[in-house]
Design a protein around this motif. Sequence first.
Motif, short mmCIF file in Angstrom:
data_model
loop_
_atom_site.label_atom_id
_atom_site.label_comp_id
_atom_site.label_asym_id
_atom_site.label_seq_id
_atom_site.Cartn_x
_atom_site.Cartn_y
_atom_site.Cartn_z
N ARG A 153 -1.64 -4.91 0.71
CA ARG A 153 -1.37 -4.91 2.14
C ARG A 153 -2.13 -3.77 2.84
O ARG A 153 -2.61 -3.92 3.97
N VAL A 154 -2.21 -2.63 2.16
CA VAL A 154 -2.93 -1.49 2.73
C VAL A 154 -4.40 -1.83 2.91
O VAL A 154 -5.00 -1.58 3.97
N ILE A 155 -5.00 -2.42 1.89
CA ILE A 155 -6.41 -2.80 1.96
C ILE A 155 -6.64 -3.80 3.09
O ILE A 155 -7.59 -3.67 3.87
N LEU B 27 -6.33 -2.10 6.51
CA LEU B 27 -7.45 -1.20 6.75
C LEU B 27 -8.72 -2.00 7.04
O LEU B 27 -9.52 -1.62 7.92
N LEU B 28 -8.92 -3.11 6.34
CA LEU B 28 -10.08 -3.95 6.62
C LEU B 28 -10.05 -4.50 8.03
O LEU B 28 -11.07 -4.53 8.73
N ASN C 135 4.17 0.70 3.01
CA ASN C 135 5.25 0.66 4.00
C ASN C 135 4.72 0.77 5.43
O ASN C 135 5.38 0.35 6.38
N LEU C 136 3.52 1.37 5.56
CA LEU C 136 2.96 1.62 6.89
C LEU C 136 1.97 0.54 7.33
O LEU C 136 1.50 0.57 8.47
N SER C 137 1.61 -0.36 6.43
CA SER C 137 0.50 -1.29 6.71
C SER C 137 0.76 -2.15 7.94
O SER C 137 -0.14 -2.33 8.78
#
Length: 668
Positions: A10-12, A15-16, A283-285
């Motif tokens: 989810r982070v990736i 960020l993308l 958690n922040l995504s």
Amino acid sequence: MYLKEIQGFRVIAALLVAIYHVWFHRVSGGVDAFFVIAGFFLMHSFAKQERPGMAEVLRYWQRCLARIAPSASVVILATCVLFLTLGTDMQWSGWVRSAIAALLMVENWWLMRNGVNYLSIGHSPSPFQQMWALSVQMQIYLLLPLAVAAALAMLERMGWQRHRARVLAVVTTLAFAYALLKTHQYQPAAYFNTFARVWEFLAGGLLALIVPKLTLPRPHARILGYLSLVVLAGFAALIPVGNAFPGMAALIPVAATAGVIISARNGGDLRLLNNAPMQWLGNLSFTFYLWHWPLYILVWNRTGSPDVGLIGGLAILATAFVLSVLTWWLAERPFRQSPLVTGRPVLAFSVCALAMMPAALGAGLWWSDYTLSRQRAESHRQAVLQGAPAPALVPATLIVRDDIPVSYRDGCYQSGFRNSELVECSYGNQNGATTVVLAGGSHSLQWLPALQRIAAQVPDLRIVNLAKSGCTFTLSLDGISVDSDPQACLDWNRRAIARIREIAPRAVITTGTRVGPEGEILPEGYRAAWDALAGIPVLAIRDNPRADFDIAACVSRHGADASDCTLPRNAILRDRPFREENLPAHVVLADLSDAFCDAVSCAPTRDSFLIYRDSNHLTATYAARLAPRISAHLNAMRIIHMKFAGLISGATASGADRAATPRPQPVR
């Protein structure tokens, strides 16, 4: 089911999305990954139940709302405050409506109706546009659990439990076929269409049913996982796929997401994703995704450019990260852990609704301020139209986006990208003896307010409007580009010419030259269209200057006299864009360039009048101000016979127009 790799993934994905938005101005596939993950966990949640019913549906809704409501409310409220206080007022009309759509979780449908409208081309996006993906998710979260629960129950009663994956595969294939159809018909609208996106959720659900049966050796699973990450991160940078979503191109991020999930389920142990920092960042995504967009649009709005540079982009992402941390710790985390939202569903739903109230209050206050300011600006504009002085800019930047010909509101123009059918309406005296046809694209249609002002003083004047958005009055597209489907544009023109010959008007009014990136030209296709109307007088109005930036937004940002908003004349208009000997005898070219430019530059305003509503279209108010100039040419062509009375203070015909002879010569 909890897969650490998915939390890191989810982070990736988030960020993308941010990186591709801020620096590349294109889609990344990250949102598609979110959709697949959502469908995967939705189906897993229901498929493990023996007989999922309404109780399971309510609990699912409860978890989703508790996760989404606090962050969505905070971001919507903050965005309203930011753009009410720091944003330019020119786009309030659309933005405040976009805020309401975001609040109601129908942002995607609002964008389909307005964001892809021809009038919106070239405008900076809504600061709530990122909410389209959340709106799609919320709509799917509302409908899909009901459908899944009902389908699973029906399959159990029929004894077809073992065929669940096959049935879902068929449904997913049909949903994908629908997405392909909509993408082919009109991709910009399909991009936001919930029903064209549902196949991505279903693909995730199908994966949840079949992934337990997919086994890979751990080394192979690790290779698959990292390869999938590389594909997701790089495919959009290497392949121009933005105009192919949510069709074939979306298969790539869907497949990449499936690869990561399969890898995680087979012990791929992707350390890049399952480490402790990535678990915390996961958690922040969601909140990071929500925050990055309004921050980026605020910078764009204040600078006038989507290019924020390396340092500016890093500052945006860093600010989004800080705000995400604060939102998580102060709003989302305590809200999700509150007994009020983890207990009875009815109470939880009520608390989630209350959590959205601050956002509703922010949108409501913005709407109130906008409405009152708009009323004042419109009253001032109407007074000036009636002859009052114009001590302030007219129209005000607050209402300039809506200062458009009436045809955009009553639907009297062909707006379909691939539609070539004629849309015909009449203005002025519907039964008037003197008929003129206004034909072409938006640069022809923008002269309708001037013709309507003339018709107010010529009782027998009938104006037939034949216009197609994104097209122009031509029989060839050699050397020019259009914003409509090229073949549809040419087909529409052939129909328009045939219809004009049937009407046999006293004159046809259209655009006479074309201003583009290469400067001003007189396309051969224009001449061919005029030749096809031999015997019918044509008043071809020289095209107005066009900019590669939003002139109205520049004025809103820097003021009416800012040099940043002024264009050099010699870079836009040619001294001799046409030659008299090359024109058909029945064509008169009207040169109104002195209404936009002096000998050196082309200003954004003239005598307190704002000329443009975007980068290249005239405001309806300024077009109406030039009615005496159009009237002088129609008089000289013996189309009408009148002594024109000025419509707006200062709007008298130029000396050259007043001296026009009964048999005019083409303007050189």
